[in-house]
Scaffold this active site. Structure first.
Site, PDB file in Angstrom:
ATOM      1  N   ARG A  75     -44.690 -26.781  -6.613  1.00  0.00           N
ATOM      2  CA  ARG A  75     -45.599 -26.423  -5.523  1.00  0.00           C
ATOM      3  C   ARG A  75     -44.900 -26.041  -4.222  1.00  0.00           C
ATOM      4  O   ARG A  75     -45.571 -25.713  -3.236  1.00  0.00           O
ATOM      5  CB  ARG A  75     -46.594 -27.571  -5.275  1.00  0.00           C
ATOM      6  CG  ARG A  75     -47.622 -27.652  -6.394  1.00  0.00           C
ATOM      7  CD  ARG A  75     -48.568 -28.812  -6.197  1.00  0.00           C
ATOM      8  NE  ARG A  75     -49.545 -28.565  -5.142  1.00  0.00           N
ATOM      9  CZ  ARG A  75     -50.508 -29.421  -4.833  1.00  0.00           C
ATOM     10  NH1 ARG A  75     -50.607 -30.577  -5.478  1.00  0.00           N
ATOM     11  NH2 ARG A  75     -51.356 -29.130  -3.885  1.00  0.00           N
TER      12      ARG A  75
ATOM     13  N   ARG B 138     -56.969 -50.671  15.372  1.00  0.00           N
ATOM     14  CA  ARG B 138     -57.167 -49.486  14.533  1.00  0.00           C
ATOM     15  C   ARG B 138     -58.531 -49.522  13.870  1.00  0.00           C
ATOM     16  O   ARG B 138     -58.853 -50.466  13.176  1.00  0.00           O
ATOM     17  CB  ARG B 138     -56.071 -49.383  13.465  1.00  0.00           C
ATOM     18  CG  ARG B 138     -54.698 -49.288  14.055  1.00  0.00           C
ATOM     19  CD  ARG B 138     -54.727 -48.311  15.197  1.00  0.00           C
ATOM     20  NE  ARG B 138     -53.502 -48.353  15.970  1.00  0.00           N
ATOM     21  CZ  ARG B 138     -52.429 -47.655  15.661  1.00  0.00           C
ATOM     22  NH1 ARG B 138     -52.442 -46.887  14.620  1.00  0.00           N
ATOM     23  NH2 ARG B 138     -51.354 -47.750  16.389  1.00  0.00           N
TER      24      ARG B 138
ATOM     25  N   PRO C 128     -44.190 -38.465  -5.592  1.00  0.00           N
ATOM     26  CA  PRO C 128     -43.613 -39.794  -5.715  1.00  0.00           C
ATOM     27  C   PRO C 128     -43.907 -40.657  -4.501  1.00  0.00           C
ATOM     28  O   PRO C 128     -43.926 -40.179  -3.374  1.00  0.00           O
ATOM     29  CB  PRO C 128     -42.112 -39.509  -5.794  1.00  0.00           C
ATOM     30  CG  PRO C 128     -41.923 -38.138  -5.287  1.00  0.00           C
ATOM     31  CD  PRO C 128     -43.225 -37.535  -4.992  1.00  0.00           C
ATOM     32  N   GLU C 129     -44.140 -41.914  -4.772  1.00  0.00           N
ATOM     33  CA  GLU C 129     -44.272 -42.909  -3.720  1.00  0.00           C
ATOM     34  C   GLU C 129     -43.030 -43.796  -3.776  1.00  0.00           C
ATOM     35  O   GLU C 129     -42.090 -43.486  -4.501  1.00  0.00           O
ATOM     36  CB  GLU C 129     -45.561 -43.718  -3.934  1.00  0.00           C
ATOM     37  CG  GLU C 129     -46.797 -42.842  -4.021  1.00  0.00           C
ATOM     38  CD  GLU C 129     -48.097 -43.625  -4.190  1.00  0.00           C
ATOM     39  OE1 GLU C 129     -48.187 -44.732  -3.654  1.00  0.00           O
ATOM     40  OE2 GLU C 129     -49.002 -43.117  -4.863  1.00  0.00           O
TER      41      GLU C 129
ATOM     42  N   HIS D   8     -38.773 -23.126 -11.554  1.00  0.00           N
ATOM     43  CA  HIS D   8     -39.090 -23.948 -10.391  1.00  0.00           C
ATOM     44  C   HIS D   8     -37.862 -24.509  -9.691  1.00  0.00           C
ATOM     45  O   HIS D   8     -37.987 -25.366  -8.832  1.00  0.00           O
ATOM     46  CB  HIS D   8     -40.038 -25.077 -10.794  1.00  0.00           C
ATOM     47  CG  HIS D   8     -41.355 -24.581 -11.307  1.00  0.00           C
ATOM     48  ND1 HIS D   8     -41.998 -25.141 -12.392  1.00  0.00           N
ATOM     49  CD2 HIS D   8     -42.134 -23.547 -10.897  1.00  0.00           C
ATOM     50  CE1 HIS D   8     -43.127 -24.473 -12.614  1.00  0.00           C
ATOM     51  NE2 HIS D   8     -43.228 -23.515 -11.725  1.00  0.00           N
TER      52      HIS D   8
END
Length: 275
Positions: free
Chosen positions: A117, A156, A2-3, A98
């Site tokens: 994961r 940068r 998720p973002e 899970h």
DNA sequence: ATCAGCACCTGTTGGC
DNA sequence: TGCCAACAGGTGCTGA
């Protein structure tokens, strides 16, 4: 996984569903789910949830006594609310196999953390949470200006797309929304971050906000694992301009969407519309 | 001080 | 069907 938009959707859903609940029991099925720097999760017992918010990509569960349980879902984490009888699924999610951690409330309802994961982490904190988590500015913070961006980007040489993924500067942007925002801003992913013009910097900030807000409105993007606190998928994956659209026509110029790899992550863009 | 590369994990997909 | 490689919404550490 998720973002920012997905975490925001999850946090809002949790806020509505667990605020006010008192924690009766905590069970950890996979010990490494608890961050090494965390206060002991046994401290949670007896605490009441005062609200749920978002800090960068962390779900921040606020508790009585000034404590915060920060949960990072990483790639495949899910936070689902349910009951012991009817599990967490309104849509078949929440595979028992899970389940990595489970919080049981005094009313017998359950907040469970699932993570195929095992990358996800929970950390109990007290005090200045933002400083301890080390997250940067929030792109949706109205106080954030293009001038702030200028300062953050100065010098940068890293590609702008890679810079966007670094959570210590701006926090919340991940692999999908970095590609999407750069498309709308007309900036090539490889452009050196410090070489963006003033116009490009303000276009970038505007595009980030636009795409993040739209994605929140759609309930986030679901590719494989993402679901909100009720187990529902997001809808923004149908709105992608470039992400995952290798070879398909650019929505603006009809040219083929290209894919490159930057910092080991798939990156999508249009070579005509982005300079 | 930066930055590229690998490590952490498991599941899914596509080629042979 | 089986096997293997590539890939996946992320980040932390290492070492050049």
């Amino acid at each position: 996984m998720p973002e920012l938009p997905e975490v925001e959707t999850i946090a809002r859903g949790l806020h509505a569903r667990v605020r006010g609940k008192r924690i009766a029991k905590v069970h950890i099925a996979w010990q490494r789910t608890v961050d090494a720097r965390s206060l002991p999760l046994s401290e949670l017992v007896g605490k009441q949830i005062t609200g749920v918010g978002r800090i960068g990509k962390y779900v921040a569960i606020q508790l009585s006594g000034g404590f915060t349980l920060a949960v990072h879902l990483r790639m495949t984490g899910q936070l689902l609310v349910g009951s012991l009888e009817r599990r967490y699924d309104s849509s078949g999610t929440g595979d028992r196999k899970h389940e990595r951690a489970r919080i049981t409330f005094a009313d017998a309802s359950v907040l469970a953390f699932f993570d195929a994961r095992k990358f996800g982490r929970m950390r109990l904190l007290h005090g200045d949470v933002v400083a301890q988590l080390g997250v940067g500015r929030d792109p949706l913070d109205p106080q954030l200006t293009a001038d702030d961006l200028k300062e953050m980007l100065a010098g940068r040489r890293t590609p702008t797309k890679v810079w966007l993924l670094d959570q210590h500067r701006l926090s919340g942007i991940g692999n999908i929304y970095a590609s999407e925002a750069l498309f709308y801003a007309g900036i090539r992913p490889r452009r050196a971050a410090g070489k963006l013009t003033a116009i490009e910097r303000s276009a970038l900030l505007k595009s980030l906000r636009r795409v993040l807000r739209r994605a929140i409105r759609f309930g986030g993007s679901s590719l494989n694992d993402y679901v909100d606190s009720e187990g529902k998928q997001g809808g923004f994956q149908k709105q992608f301009a470039v992400y995952g659209r290798l070879g398909l026509p650019c929505l603006q110029c009809r040219g083929p969407v290209r894919r490159i790899v930057l910092a080991q992550r798939s990156t999508f863009y249009c070579s005509t519309c982005q300079r």
